[in-house]
Design a protein around this motif. Sequence first.
Motif, mmCIF file in Angstrom:
data_model
loop_
_atom_site.group_PDB
_atom_site.id
_atom_site.type_symbol
_atom_site.label_atom_id
_atom_site.label_comp_id
_atom_site.label_asym_id
_atom_site.label_seq_id
_atom_site.Cartn_x
_atom_site.Cartn_y
_atom_site.Cartn_z
ATOM 1 N N SER A 169 0.811 -1.117 0.071
ATOM 2 C CA SER A 169 -0.057 0.059 0.027
ATOM 3 C C SER A 169 0.981 1.360 0.049
ATOM 4 N N PHE A 170 0.579 2.194 -0.754
ATOM 5 C CA PHE A 170 1.074 3.491 -0.701
ATOM 6 C C PHE A 170 0.207 4.434 0.093
ATOM 7 N N GLY A 171 0.557 4.690 1.459
ATOM 8 C CA GLY A 171 -0.471 5.292 2.147
ATOM 9 C C GLY A 171 -1.724 4.727 2.553
ATOM 10 N N ASP A 203 -4.299 0.740 -1.719
ATOM 11 C CA ASP A 203 -3.634 -0.681 -2.023
ATOM 12 C C ASP A 203 -3.430 -0.780 -3.266
ATOM 13 N N VAL A 204 -2.100 -1.000 -3.691
ATOM 14 C CA VAL A 204 -1.692 -1.433 -5.017
ATOM 15 C C VAL A 204 -1.285 -2.806 -5.576
ATOM 16 N N ILE A 205 -1.150 -3.693 -4.336
ATOM 17 C CA ILE A 205 -0.713 -5.049 -4.646
ATOM 18 C C ILE A 205 -1.580 -5.812 -3.405
ATOM 19 N N GLY A 264 0.612 -7.214 -17.765
ATOM 20 C CA GLY A 264 -0.919 -6.788 -17.384
ATOM 21 C C GLY A 264 -0.777 -5.068 -17.803
ATOM 22 N N PRO A 265 -1.981 -4.544 -18.009
ATOM 23 C CA PRO A 265 -2.121 -3.176 -18.630
ATOM 24 C C PRO A 265 -1.448 -2.292 -17.581
ATOM 25 N N SER A 266 -1.061 -0.974 -18.079
ATOM 26 C CA SER A 266 -0.443 -0.135 -17.507
ATOM 27 C C SER A 266 -1.198 0.514 -15.866
ATOM 28 N N GLY A 267 -0.377 0.373 -15.125
ATOM 29 C CA GLY A 267 -0.892 0.953 -13.917
ATOM 30 C C GLY A 267 -1.459 -0.364 -13.190
ATOM 31 N N CYS A 268 -1.326 -1.631 -13.431
ATOM 32 C CA CYS A 268 -1.809 -2.842 -12.516
ATOM 33 C C CYS A 268 -0.977 -3.109 -11.511
ATOM 34 N N GLY A 269 0.345 -2.427 -11.250
ATOM 35 C CA GLY A 269 1.270 -2.899 -10.154
ATOM 36 C C GLY A 269 2.269 -3.819 -10.641
ATOM 37 N N LYS A 270 2.757 -3.869 -11.897
ATOM 38 C CA LYS A 270 3.600 -4.816 -12.242
ATOM 39 C C LYS A 270 4.923 -4.206 -11.639
ATOM 40 N N SER A 271 5.188 -2.828 -11.921
ATOM 41 C CA SER A 271 6.762 -2.454 -11.572
ATOM 42 C C SER A 271 6.809 -2.412 -10.125
ATOM 43 N N THR A 272 5.766 -2.040 -9.273
ATOM 44 C CA THR A 272 5.623 -2.078 -7.887
ATOM 45 C C THR A 272 6.131 -3.555 -7.489
ATOM 46 N N LEU A 273 5.500 -4.492 -8.039
ATOM 47 C CA LEU A 273 5.774 -6.027 -7.543
ATOM 48 C C LEU A 273 7.370 -6.191 -7.915
HETATM 49 N N1 LIG Z 1 5.417 5.928 -5.050
HETATM 50 C C1 LIG Z 1 4.057 5.773 -5.231
HETATM 51 N N2 LIG Z 1 3.317 6.456 -4.397
HETATM 52 C C2 LIG Z 1 1.886 6.252 -4.788
HETATM 53 N N3 LIG Z 1 1.423 5.623 -5.573
HETATM 54 C C3 LIG Z 1 2.306 4.900 -6.380
HETATM 55 C C4 LIG Z 1 3.765 4.995 -6.273
HETATM 56 N N4 LIG Z 1 4.254 4.275 -7.190
HETATM 57 C C5 LIG Z 1 3.185 3.525 -8.040
HETATM 58 N N5 LIG Z 1 1.933 3.969 -7.461
HETATM 59 C C6 LIG Z 1 0.549 3.693 -7.858
HETATM 60 O O1 LIG Z 1 0.591 2.309 -8.116
HETATM 61 C C7 LIG Z 1 -0.022 1.848 -9.248
HETATM 62 C C8 LIG Z 1 0.939 0.712 -9.895
HETATM 63 O O2 LIG Z 1 1.856 1.261 -10.447
HETATM 64 P P1 LIG Z 1 3.111 0.599 -11.290
HETATM 65 O O3 LIG Z 1 3.529 -0.519 -10.415
HETATM 66 O O4 LIG Z 1 3.941 1.713 -11.818
HETATM 67 O O5 LIG Z 1 2.308 0.127 -12.490
HETATM 68 P P2 LIG Z 1 2.819 -0.691 -13.907
HETATM 69 O O6 LIG Z 1 4.103 -0.664 -13.711
HETATM 70 O O7 LIG Z 1 1.910 -1.633 -13.950
HETATM 71 O O8 LIG Z 1 2.212 0.222 -15.114
HETATM 72 C C9 LIG Z 1 -0.466 2.817 -10.011
HETATM 73 O O9 LIG Z 1 -1.775 3.207 -9.624
HETATM 74 C C10 LIG Z 1 0.441 3.950 -9.455
HETATM 75 O O10 LIG Z 1 -0.192 5.384 -9.475
#
Ligand SMILES: Nc1ncnc2c1ncn2[C@@H]1O[C@H](COP(=O)(O)OP(=O)(O)O)[C@@H](O)[C@H]1O
Lengths: 284, 332
Positions: free
Chosen positions: B12-14, B17-19, B36-45
């Motif tokens: 979670s960012f604050g 919940d992202v993942i 997955g589509p853009s914004g689904c949380g791939k990079s975050t994971l």
């Molecule tokens: N540092 C951050 N603070 C707040 N929200 C974030 C941060 N990084 C990513 N997010 C949010 O997490 C979600 C997933 O982002 P991301 O993992 O970059 O997606 P992807 O790589 O699948 O396109 C997005 O909705 C993005 O706005």
Amino acid sequence: MAEQNGMVERRGAGLWLVHLGLIVGIAFIFFPIWLAFVASTVEQQDIVRPPMPLLPGDQFFSNYARALTSGVNAPVSTMLLNSMIMAVGISLGKIAISLLSAFAIVYFRFPARRLFFWLIFLTLMLPVEVRIVPTYEVIANFGMLNSYQGLILPLIASATATFLFRQFFMTVPDELAEAARVDGAGPMRFFFDILLPMSRTNIAALFVILFIYGWNQYLWPLLITTDPEMNTIVMGIKQMFPSGDDTADWPVIMATSILAMVPPVLVVVGMQRLFIRGLVDSEK
Amino acid sequence: MATLTLNNVKKSFGKTDVIHGISINVADGEFIVIVGPSGCGKSTLLRMVAGLETTTSGDIQIDGRRVNDQEPMDRDIAMVFQNYALYPHMSVFDNMAYGLKIARTPRAEIEERVAHAAKLLQLETYLQRKPRELSGGQRQRVAMGRAIVRKPSVFLFDEPLSNLDAKLRVQMRLEIKALQRELGVTALYVTHDQVEAMTMADRMVVMNGGIADQIGEPLEVYANPATEFVAGFIGSPPTNFLSAEILGQSGDAKIGVRPEHTRLSDSGSLKARAAYSEALGAETLVHLKCADGTQFTVRQDAASMIPQEGTEVGLDWDPANEMRFDSSGRRC
Ligand SMILES: Nc1ncnc2c1ncn2[C@@H]1O[C@H](COP(=O)(O)OP(=O)(O)O)[C@@H](O)[C@H]1O
Ligand SMILES: [Mg+2]
């Protein structure tokens, strides 16, 4: 075809006009400097008796030697050294401090980070002249009158430079810092190995500006250096004017003025090469 | 070389919940693509595995060690970033050697490892150049080289090919896959491009809004999508979805049929009007509109008949190829 020729001709004439304007402008600005140079190469009588000479005399070596070794109050060589130490101290100090504070503000998350940034920003509104009395008090209490520390320390922080480096650091992609972290570089390692080399063109440009700023300081050195041995050259010129009925030694004063111009010019010319080279093979 | 285990990992960012809890066991040497589509949380994971983002809850294990609280460099991973993140003022050699220098690897070994990586990546003649003097593909290789010289347990790739042109992308994806095989290093590869996922993955994780909708081998995922989202995302052109109603069936299920499983035939029960067609050379995509307005795409061989715009045609398919999804999008 004919029309094109006409255009080329007109542009040619315009070019000449522009050049003529520039040359006149430069001559206009350069004339006083030329007069100062002429005055520094003749004898005292030649200056005080009209008309003023417009061509250099034969006293160049004797006047400059006199200025450098004895001067009026203190030898100009001493004043040049003092100015050099002050200007280099101020510019290196300003660059080091603002690099580090910009690094802290951009790359570290600490409580009241924004507050600190705005505090730094606020000091832009408080140049030396505004805070000169309390600063004098502090420096005097530290016993730093007539010392290099006293000349340098009060001028060593720079909000402008901090702001400039902050803006530059914010354009550096986050991924670079992350790549360095994956490579195992700690924060200071990242700073020295990556951020610092990437900032070198900014540092060079800033050094030129800050060196001239430090070199041209007048009021502050005038206030805290009472010993002629600690005079800087820019304030020293003023000190050379006689206070009472004494006659001014114009050739020496003019030689000092010319000498005072040389180091900033050398810095600008020398750093300009580095600066332009930096710009030409700039990153990204 | 190592295994990688994610156990109900959340982020979670604050308050956002992202993942939402992802679990997977990655075998030693396996190539996993997260798609997955853009914004689904791939990079975050991926960044959580790298240690660039903290993990809100759940465990990440590399070779059985829990690494949640370790710094990236202690996790024994290497990462390739989307825009390469090469150090602009360093030569190609120094870029690759930087991590080793920090780890105080002996000079001779650094040179040997960089030379080896440069040879694998055909960068030998570029070692003294700066990144700005390289083409996009070469920069990509340097970023790969930087990862290889560290001899990590796990490679992490975040959309490494998305800045390359289409032709180079095809070439590089083959090279990356071949390199990973040769080195036998476990890899986690993030992309939004389902073609990359299909061609590179040993197994893929199809992500949708912070959830892993399906984890499986590419052909298995293609043949048996677990959700309506997966069916729509994997395969190109995407699956056609029809309501049960229009097929004369009861219930509120949705029926999915892939364009390549559909035929234009006059005997087809479902009628649709041809809207426009895209000739791609070897095949032609015919886009049609059903009576209730649903879009439908059929993939036709170039040799077969392409209906005129506006004509009504029948659609037909083998019922075995039908995929049924309930109202929540699950397969039923
Ligand atoms: N540092 C951050 N603070 C707040 N929200 C974030 C941060 N990084 C990513 N997010 C949010 O997490 C979600 C997933 O982002 P991301 O993992 O970059 O997606 P992807 O790589 O699948 O396109 C997005 O909705 C993005 O706005
Ligand atoms: Mg991403």
